[in-house]
Design a protein around this motif. Structure first.
Motif, short mmCIF file in Angstrom:
data_model
loop_
_atom_site.label_atom_id
_atom_site.label_comp_id
_atom_site.label_asym_id
_atom_site.label_seq_id
_atom_site.Cartn_x
_atom_site.Cartn_y
_atom_site.Cartn_z
N GLU A 134 0.84 -1.21 0.00
CA GLU A 134 0.00 0.00 0.00
C GLU A 134 0.87 1.26 0.00
O GLU A 134 0.58 2.22 -0.71
CB GLU A 134 -0.96 0.00 1.20
N VAL A 135 1.95 1.23 0.77
CA VAL A 135 2.87 2.37 0.81
C VAL A 135 3.57 2.54 -0.54
O VAL A 135 3.74 3.66 -1.04
CB VAL A 135 3.90 2.21 1.95
N VAL A 136 3.96 1.42 -1.14
CA VAL A 136 4.58 1.47 -2.48
C VAL A 136 3.63 2.13 -3.48
O VAL A 136 4.03 3.00 -4.27
CB VAL A 136 4.97 0.05 -2.97
N LYS A 137 2.36 1.74 -3.44
CA LYS A 137 1.37 2.32 -4.35
C LYS A 137 1.21 3.83 -4.12
O LYS A 137 1.13 4.61 -5.08
CB LYS A 137 0.02 1.62 -4.17
N LEU A 138 1.18 4.24 -2.86
CA LEU A 138 0.99 5.66 -2.54
C LEU A 138 2.13 6.52 -3.09
O LEU A 138 1.90 7.55 -3.72
CB LEU A 138 0.89 5.84 -1.02
N LEU A 139 3.36 6.09 -2.85
CA LEU A 139 4.51 6.90 -3.27
C LEU A 139 4.77 6.78 -4.77
O LEU A 139 5.28 7.72 -5.38
CB LEU A 139 5.76 6.51 -2.46
N GLY A 187 1.48 6.96 8.62
CA GLY A 187 0.47 6.40 9.52
C GLY A 187 0.28 4.91 9.29
O GLY A 187 0.16 4.14 10.25
N LEU A 188 0.28 4.50 8.03
CA LEU A 188 0.10 3.07 7.73
C LEU A 188 1.26 2.24 8.28
O LEU A 188 1.05 1.13 8.78
CB LEU A 188 -0.01 2.87 6.21
N SER A 193 -5.61 2.97 11.83
CA SER A 193 -6.80 2.50 11.11
C SER A 193 -6.87 3.19 9.75
O SER A 193 -6.26 4.24 9.53
CB SER A 193 -8.06 2.83 11.91
N GLN A 194 -7.67 2.63 8.85
CA GLN A 194 -7.83 3.22 7.52
C GLN A 194 -8.45 4.62 7.62
O GLN A 194 -8.09 5.53 6.87
CB GLN A 194 -8.72 2.32 6.64
N GLU A 195 -9.37 4.78 8.59
CA GLU A 195 -10.01 6.09 8.77
C GLU A 195 -8.97 7.14 9.18
O GLU A 195 -8.95 8.26 8.65
CB GLU A 195 -11.10 6.00 9.84
N THR A 196 -8.10 6.78 10.13
CA THR A 196 -7.06 7.71 10.57
C THR A 196 -6.07 7.99 9.44
O THR A 196 -5.63 9.13 9.25
CB THR A 196 -6.31 7.15 11.80
N ALA A 197 -5.77 6.97 8.66
CA ALA A 197 -4.86 7.14 7.53
C ALA A 197 -5.43 8.16 6.54
O ALA A 197 -4.68 9.00 6.00
CB ALA A 197 -4.63 5.80 6.83
N GLU A 198 -6.75 8.12 6.31
CA GLU A 198 -7.38 9.08 5.40
C GLU A 198 -7.33 10.50 5.97
O GLU A 198 -7.19 11.48 5.23
CB GLU A 198 -8.82 8.67 5.09
#
Length: 323
Positions: A134-139, A187-188, A193-198
């Motif tokens: 997920e981090v790879v996808k974000l960056l 955060g991840l 949580s996904q909510e906090t990450a958003e």
């Protein structure tokens, strides 16, 4: 004005480790590229992006220490940012950045482009080694956004019909995407949580927008010495920012000057005067303040800590650069 560095006291030691590591990460295989990278990483800058990553890392790890992956994410963030600056300077034909000579003016366009490509490639390799898809996808998305933003900026040069929405989209791609996605990634890595990450993503997005809008205002209100580049240089290159777009609504002749690309000797000075005599700068300040306040709202779910307070203060710092 509060210096940015005083905001970073919770991560001061972390930032020193980061500065030492950045030069090591480039390696010794390519002496000229290493020299170019060392020049870049020694050129100063406030390290705001990695500082935000480190502050979020500490704020979300509660009583635990941050991990090596958090540190590497901060380093990757700064490498991506630096690579984008090298390419921007080539595209913009800028000889000065942060008050020092740019890579292409010291070496050559060819070396600068290769140095930027090399930093992007290195950051991608270290990113893959975080072993978090997920981090790879974000960056990875950030790297695409940076290119998209540069293309959008090029396509809309001297286009007086550009909308505020288009300007904000371009600003997101060029500046806010990196801050937003690296904030979420930090955060991840902490397991939020996904909510906090958003919420962390929204914090970074709005802070990034506020930061760039302030930069765009300073292009008209600051001095060449402070900016490290000539006043009005963005406008001269056809990059139409928030103060200009707001000023169009009051100053019809400004559109004429832009459309003819400041062909006459007094055109640029006249355009800057028209912008300063409008509500454009004031309205752009209000837009920056709005995004800064929205950024802070998204920190409500983060437990109180010194690092969280620094993230809140960061929004005030961004706006304080105007005064």
């Amino acid at each position: 004005m509060t210096p940015a560095t005083s905001l970073f006291s919770p991560v001061e030691t972390d930032l020193q480790i980061l500065a030492d590591n950045l030069k090591e990460l480039v390696g010794n295989r390519h002496p000229i590229l290493k020299a170019a990278a060392e020049h870049l990483f020694s050129a100063g800058g406030k390290r705001i992006r990695p500082a935000i990553v480190l502050l979020i890392s500490r704020a979300t790890m509660k009583d635990k220490d941050i991990t090596l992956r958090h540190r590497r994410l901060a380093e990757i963030t700064e490498m991506i940012h630096t690579a984008s600056l090298v390419h921007d300077d080539v595209v913009d034909e800028s000889d000065i950045r942060r008050g020092v000579s740019t890579v292409h003016s010291l070496f050559s366009n060819r070396i600068a482009i290769l140095a930027g490509d090399f930093l992007f490639a290195q950051s991608s390799w270290y990113l893959a080694n975080l072993d978090n898809l997920e981090v790879v996808k974000l960056l990875s998305e950030v790297i695409m956004d940076l290119a998209d933003g540069e293309i959008q900026q090029g396509l809309h040069r001297f286009n007086s019909s550009i909308s505020l929405e288009t300007y904000l989209n371009k600003t997101y791609y060029k500046t806010a995407s990196l801050i937003a996605n690296s904030s979420k990634a930090a955060g991840l890595l902490s397991g939020v949580s996904q909510e906090t990450a958003e919420h962390l993503y929204a914090y970074g997005r709005n802070l990034g927008l506020a930061f760039q809008i302030v930069d765009d205002i300073l292009d008209f209100t600051s001095s060449s010495d402070t900016l490290g580049k000539p006043v009005g240089s963005d406008l001269k290159s056809g990059n139409l920012t928030a103060p200009v777009l707001f000023a169009f609504e009051e100053q019809p002749y400004l559109e004429v000057l832009v459309e003819r690309e400041f062909a006459q000797s007094e055109d640029l000075d006249r355009a800057i005067e028209l912008i300063k005599n409008s509500q454009g700068i004031k309205r752009a300040r209000e837009l920056a303040a709005y995004h800064a306040s929205v950024a802070v709202e998204h920190l409500q779910d983060i437990p109180p800590s010194e690092s969280r307070q620094a993230l809140i203060n960061m929004a005030d710092y961004v706006l304080s650069r105007l005064y």
